[in-house]
Design an enzyme around this catalytic site. Sequence first.
Site, PDB file in Angstrom:
ATOM      1  N   HIS A 171      -5.783  -7.141  13.581  1.00 37.99           N
ATOM      2  CA  HIS A 171      -4.515  -6.399  13.567  1.00 37.99           C
ATOM      3  C   HIS A 171      -4.099  -6.111  15.005  1.00 37.99           C
ATOM      4  O   HIS A 171      -4.954  -5.897  15.874  1.00 37.99           O
ATOM      5  CB  HIS A 171      -4.683  -5.094  12.782  1.00 37.99           C
ATOM      6  CG  HIS A 171      -3.404  -4.488  12.305  1.00 37.99           C
ATOM      7  ND1 HIS A 171      -2.461  -5.192  11.591  1.00 37.99           N
ATOM      8  CD2 HIS A 171      -2.906  -3.237  12.434  1.00 37.99           C
ATOM      9  CE1 HIS A 171      -1.448  -4.389  11.295  1.00 37.99           C
ATOM     10  NE2 HIS A 171      -1.699  -3.195  11.800  1.00 37.99           N
TER      11      HIS A 171
ATOM     12  N   ARG B 220      -9.618   0.009  16.059  1.00 34.47           N
ATOM     13  CA  ARG B 220      -9.633   0.703  14.773  1.00 34.47           C
ATOM     14  C   ARG B 220     -10.683   0.011  13.916  1.00 34.47           C
ATOM     15  O   ARG B 220     -11.829  -0.109  14.337  1.00 34.47           O
ATOM     16  CB  ARG B 220      -8.222   0.660  14.167  1.00 34.47           C
ATOM     17  CG  ARG B 220      -7.898   1.812  13.243  1.00 34.47           C
ATOM     18  CD  ARG B 220      -6.434   1.802  12.817  1.00 34.47           C
ATOM     19  NE  ARG B 220      -6.046   0.589  12.102  1.00 34.47           N
ATOM     20  CZ  ARG B 220      -4.835   0.391  11.580  1.00 34.47           C
ATOM     21  NH1 ARG B 220      -3.885   1.305  11.737  1.00 34.47           N
ATOM     22  NH2 ARG B 220      -4.558  -0.731  10.932  1.00 34.47           N
TER      23      ARG B 220
ATOM     24  N   ARG C  37       1.427 -10.700   7.408  1.00 33.96           N
ATOM     25  CA  ARG C  37       1.257  -9.516   6.560  1.00 33.96           C
ATOM     26  C   ARG C  37       2.344  -8.476   6.867  1.00 33.96           C
ATOM     27  O   ARG C  37       2.031  -7.384   7.354  1.00 33.96           O
ATOM     28  CB  ARG C  37      -0.113  -8.881   6.786  1.00 33.96           C
ATOM     29  CG  ARG C  37      -1.315  -9.777   6.623  1.00 33.96           C
ATOM     30  CD  ARG C  37      -2.601  -8.960   6.726  1.00 33.96           C
ATOM     31  NE  ARG C  37      -2.614  -8.109   7.906  1.00 33.96           N
ATOM     32  CZ  ARG C  37      -3.122  -8.453   9.084  1.00 33.96           C
ATOM     33  NH1 ARG C  37      -3.665  -9.642   9.260  1.00 33.96           N
ATOM     34  NH2 ARG C  37      -3.086  -7.612  10.093  1.00 33.96           N
TER      35      ARG C  37
ATOM     36  N   LYS D 196       0.834  -1.204   0.000  1.00 35.22           N
ATOM     37  CA  LYS D 196       0.000   0.000   0.000  1.00 35.22           C
ATOM     38  C   LYS D 196       0.869   1.254   0.000  1.00 35.22           C
ATOM     39  O   LYS D 196       2.079   1.195   0.216  1.00 35.22           O
ATOM     40  CB  LYS D 196      -0.902  -0.001   1.241  1.00 35.22           C
ATOM     41  CG  LYS D 196      -0.126   0.064   2.551  1.00 35.22           C
ATOM     42  CD  LYS D 196      -1.048   0.088   3.755  1.00 35.22           C
ATOM     43  CE  LYS D 196      -0.236   0.199   5.050  1.00 35.22           C
ATOM     44  NZ  LYS D 196      -1.084   0.332   6.243  1.00 35.22           N
TER      45      LYS D 196
ATOM     46  N   ASP E  53      10.893  24.009  -1.083  1.00 37.00           N
ATOM     47  CA  ASP E  53      11.666  23.396  -2.166  1.00 37.00           C
ATOM     48  C   ASP E  53      13.153  23.243  -1.858  1.00 37.00           C
ATOM     49  O   ASP E  53      13.888  22.750  -2.714  1.00 37.00           O
ATOM     50  CB  ASP E  53      11.552  24.248  -3.433  1.00 37.00           C
ATOM     51  CG  ASP E  53      10.132  24.652  -3.733  1.00 37.00           C
ATOM     52  OD1 ASP E  53       9.298  23.747  -3.910  1.00 37.00           O
ATOM     53  OD2 ASP E  53       9.847  25.870  -3.758  1.00 37.00           O
TER      54      ASP E  53
ATOM     55  N   TYR F 212      14.239  31.305   6.168  1.00 35.00           N
ATOM     56  CA  TYR F 212      13.139  32.054   6.760  1.00 35.00           C
ATOM     57  C   TYR F 212      13.300  32.222   8.271  1.00 35.00           C
ATOM     58  O   TYR F 212      13.675  31.290   8.979  1.00 35.00           O
ATOM     59  CB  TYR F 212      11.807  31.344   6.495  1.00 35.00           C
ATOM     60  CG  TYR F 212      11.328  31.409   5.073  1.00 35.00           C
ATOM     61  CD1 TYR F 212      11.207  32.623   4.408  1.00 35.00           C
ATOM     62  CD2 TYR F 212      10.982  30.249   4.398  1.00 35.00           C
ATOM     63  CE1 TYR F 212      10.750  32.674   3.099  1.00 35.00           C
ATOM     64  CE2 TYR F 212      10.519  30.296   3.085  1.00 35.00           C
ATOM     65  CZ  TYR F 212      10.408  31.506   2.450  1.00 35.00           C
ATOM     66  OH  TYR F 212       9.952  31.555   1.152  1.00 35.00           O
TER      67      TYR F 212
ATOM     68  N   CYS G 198      12.494  24.824   3.780  1.00 32.49           N
ATOM     69  CA  CYS G 198      11.506  25.526   2.964  1.00 32.49           C
ATOM     70  C   CYS G 198      10.754  24.539   2.078  1.00 32.49           C
ATOM     71  O   CYS G 198      11.011  23.333   2.110  1.00 32.49           O
ATOM     72  CB  CYS G 198      12.198  26.577   2.105  1.00 32.49           C
ATOM     73  SG  CYS G 198      13.254  27.698   3.051  1.00 32.49           S
TER      74      CYS G 198
END
Length: 371
Positions: A163, A131, A219, A33, A314, A265, A312
């Site tokens: 699980h 869950r 799993r 996944k 990028d 920054y 930042c």
Amino acid sequence: MRAYAAVELDAVRDSVAALAARAGSAATMAVVKADGYGHGMIPCARAALDGGATWLGTAFLDEALALRAAGITVPLLCWLAAPGERYGAAIDAGIDVSASAPWALREIAAAARATGRPARVHLKVDTGLGRAGSTPADWPALCDAAAVLRAEGLIETFGVWSHLAFADSPGHPTVAGQIGAFRDAVEVAEKAGLAPTVRHLANSAATLVSPDAHFDLVRPGISVYGLSPSPAVGPAARFGLRPAMTLVSHAALVKRVPAGAGVSYSHRYTTVRETTLALVPLGYADGVPRAATNVGEVLLGGRRRRIAGTVCMDQFVLDVGDDPVAAGDEVLLFGPGDRGEPTADDWAAALGTINYEIVTRIGVRVPRVHV
């Protein structure tokens, strides 16, 4: 390239082989996944099958359909859905689905009627994770409803599963408690006449250290990609696992600045003397956490360097002192650690998170290069 994530498919294959060996007589489902935990789902799925996995698992149906579209024919299970799921597409593609509640059984049965084929269903019971899964109180009714649909030929109750909540804390009392609760749930299902073919409970941690949880199928997820599920379980190398991903970038700019220069920054880093700054063109849009500001380390020029100032969108900056660094030099953010680079575990420890998050958050702007 500005940056890329190199993924060693041999590491995936060999890690799965080590996991399958620990699973003993249980079959192995490699969980792929979230784009193979960020490693690239299709290539890693094939490598996992080469390593001995005989099942693949995904969270969502679209992921499982993509595996089928790639020509992968082994048994697939997808397990997370909301009302309105395209169960007919799953049935047509021969994909197993999960049901935790009556609404799911109703929708699966309706899809089976429409397609004219029975659905393969794994009923999920909540044994203590809190869950997904039917509560123990609701479980007998869910099994009875499934038995009715089975008698009508609409579903095949192929599996019962659950699980674990604390498998990554070996010896935690809930592990034994959940195994016991799971055995009880299987017994209820069998008394309802469901006769499940596979019972499965074990995640990566339980596959590695809790053989009582193996049942018919394990799993593993994160360990398929060579990473330990937690420090408490033990280092990956102890189990024959090798981290598959190395995150690579290159210095885009190198420049000298004076003492007292603010960096990035909000000037959360200030140089204490004349020094060289190196700009690395990766940022939080690529999956480098902003929380790595003044904390995360990378390898550049043969030495580990701590990020200097705010990460930042990028880019981020390194203070390399007087070392001879040039634009274009390779920067290793994390990898197996063979060359002295930090590992995903190192990043997780520095940021107070888990290695799962470090590898899965690498964004789509970073190409995966499978080697």
